[in-house]
Scaffold this motif. Sequence first.
Motif: not given
Length: 221
Positions: A173, A151, A179, A145-149, A175
């Motif tokens: 991605t 981390t 998510p 998921y992009v939001h956790s890439r 989109w």
Amino acid sequence: MSILSEFIRAPMTIGAVAASGRELTRAAIAPVHAGTDVVIVELGPGTGAMTTAIEQRLAGRGRQLAIEVNARLARALSTRHPAVAVVQADAAELGTVLTDRGIAHADVVVSGLPWAAFGPQQQEHLLDTVVTGLSSDGVFTTFAYVHSRWTPAARRFRRALEARFDEVLIGRTVWRNLPPALVYYARRPVRAGRGTVGDQLMTRSARPRLRMSSSRLCPST
């Protein structure tokens, strides 16, 4: 039954709150090709969005296995896909699952596992299992998921991939997924005996980072 309901029941074994969307599914299974001897393994199939797409692409050819640790999801998946060998087991048992069925190696391993949620040792162990289970020219695909890439766990996973495969590509991605997500394509596993993981990481760090749109990776249908 849904991914959300199973996430609520067992959040430590379910990595998503919604099934993969159509575009993400198409990107993740891009390397899957139909052939009489092809072996495709799916790790963490969940409710079966990718299982369905893989089965449609194979169209009765080859062998398809799905390894799901959640017993409820595994039973439901087996009922909906009687032609697929659904195994209720941990992904770390991939080698045993293949051996028990007389399969030497898989050609493609598609993963829906929540890699960013795993600790360092679990990531390393599972990736080593995948490498051992793949043929020398095999392909491993998984999504993030992009939001956790960015981390620490996700960056560690990327490095671990690059240490174990000759080539790691990143798809565009998606989109529209919930998510938003992207797919890693890891090709040609590096076998034991070709240097330590540290040596392999140093070798790969000298190479240019490759990025490729997943649309260019999709086979014709």
